[in-house]
Scaffold this motif. Structure first.
Motif, PDB file in Angstrom:
ATOM      1  N   UNK A  12       0.833  -1.209   0.000  1.00  0.00           N
ATOM      2  CA  UNK A  12       0.000   0.000   0.000  1.00  0.00           C
ATOM      3  C   UNK A  12       0.866   1.257   0.000  1.00  0.00           C
ATOM      4  N   UNK A  13       1.956   1.228   0.773  1.00  0.00           N
ATOM      5  CA  UNK A  13       2.864   2.355   0.797  1.00  0.00           C
ATOM      6  C   UNK A  13       3.518   2.556  -0.561  1.00  0.00           C
ATOM      7  N   UNK A  14       3.890   1.444  -1.205  1.00  0.00           N
ATOM      8  CA  UNK A  14       4.527   1.522  -2.515  1.00  0.00           C
ATOM      9  C   UNK A  14       3.557   2.042  -3.572  1.00  0.00           C
ATOM     10  N   UNK A  15       2.288   1.676  -3.451  1.00  0.00           N
ATOM     11  CA  UNK A  15       1.273   2.183  -4.381  1.00  0.00           C
ATOM     12  C   UNK A  15       1.132   3.700  -4.234  1.00  0.00           C
ATOM     13  N   UNK A  16       1.043   4.160  -2.980  1.00  0.00           N
ATOM     14  CA  UNK A  16       0.954   5.598  -2.735  1.00  0.00           C
ATOM     15  C   UNK A  16       2.189   6.332  -3.218  1.00  0.00           C
ATOM     16  N   UNK A  17       3.347   5.729  -2.992  1.00  0.00           N
ATOM     17  CA  UNK A  17       4.602   6.316  -3.436  1.00  0.00           C
ATOM     18  C   UNK A  17       4.666   6.393  -4.952  1.00  0.00           C
ATOM     19  N   UNK A  18       4.208   5.348  -5.625  1.00  0.00           N
ATOM     20  CA  UNK A  18       4.220   5.319  -7.090  1.00  0.00           C
ATOM     21  C   UNK A  18       3.340   6.421  -7.666  1.00  0.00           C
TER      22      UNK A  18
END
Length: 206
Positions: free
Chosen positions: A174-180
């Motif tokens: 989820x963090x990586x999705x937001x970061x992307x």
């Protein structure tokens, strides 16, 4: 990243159906790539240094946030170890433009080598053009393609409920999705700034 671009061949397309036929989303997310792990480790160290420099030189909150979130994304790519395949592009191939930018930064009249821009004005122009072209190809044209497939794969994995989808994995993803999403928006913002600076440089030359 460029040396291992063949690993990304299945997702270097806008045809989502073709990507799904090559392998399921969870295979791409959980597939470990040792080449990518090495890139992620180097990239993490690079972002730690960038965060320090941005703080010391007062580059602003946007750059500091970029370095922190990019570094965290690299960390989660290694531990718990997800989506490392996509790291080949986002932390590897996309940084080709950064290499050119580092060379161009030496010609900055304020922060670069004093007098270098006036001594070699044509070299500065050539590097600036190369940077703009490479940035456009990699970060404006190719970036959205890989971001699209990464986001789609991540959402599909988050829908699953197997032993692999631990709370740690779901948090990291989820963090990586937001970061992307955030970093993708930054690419658009930065390209706009490149256009503004280019117009100003051309106006100053004429």
């Amino acid at each position: 990243g460029y040396m291992n671009r063949h690993i990304l061949s299945d997702v270097f397309t806008t045809d989502r159906k073709a990507v799904e036929k090559s392998s399921p989303s969870h295979v791409r997310i959980y597939n470990y790539q040792p080449e990518a792990h090495r890139i992620l480790l180097i990239f993490l160290a690079y972002q730690i240094k960038n965060t320090h420099d941005s703080w010391v030189w007062n580059d602003g909150a946007i750059f500091i946030a970029h370095h922190i979130f990019a570094g965290l994304t690299a960390w989660f790519g290694m531990y718990p170890g997800i989506a490392s395949m996509y790291g080949l592009f986002f932390m590897g191939m996309s940084e080709i433009s950064t290499c050119v930018l580092c060379l161009l930064a030496n010609f900055d009249p304020r922060y670069g080598v004093p007098g270098l821009d006036t001594a070699f004005p044509m070299t500065k122009i050539v590097l600036a053009v190369i940077f703009a072209v490479v940035f456009f190809i990699i970060r404006v044209m190719a970036w959205p393609v890989f971001a699209y497939h990464f986001l789609f794969d991540s959402i599909e994995v988050l829908k699953r409920n197997t032993v692999k989808e631990t709370s740690e994995v779901k948090f990291a993803l989820k963090m990586m999705v937001g970061s992307c999403i955030g970093l993708t928006a930054l690419q658009i913002l930065w390209f706009g700034e490149i256009i503004v600076v280019a117009k100003a440089e051309i106006a100053a030359m004429s």
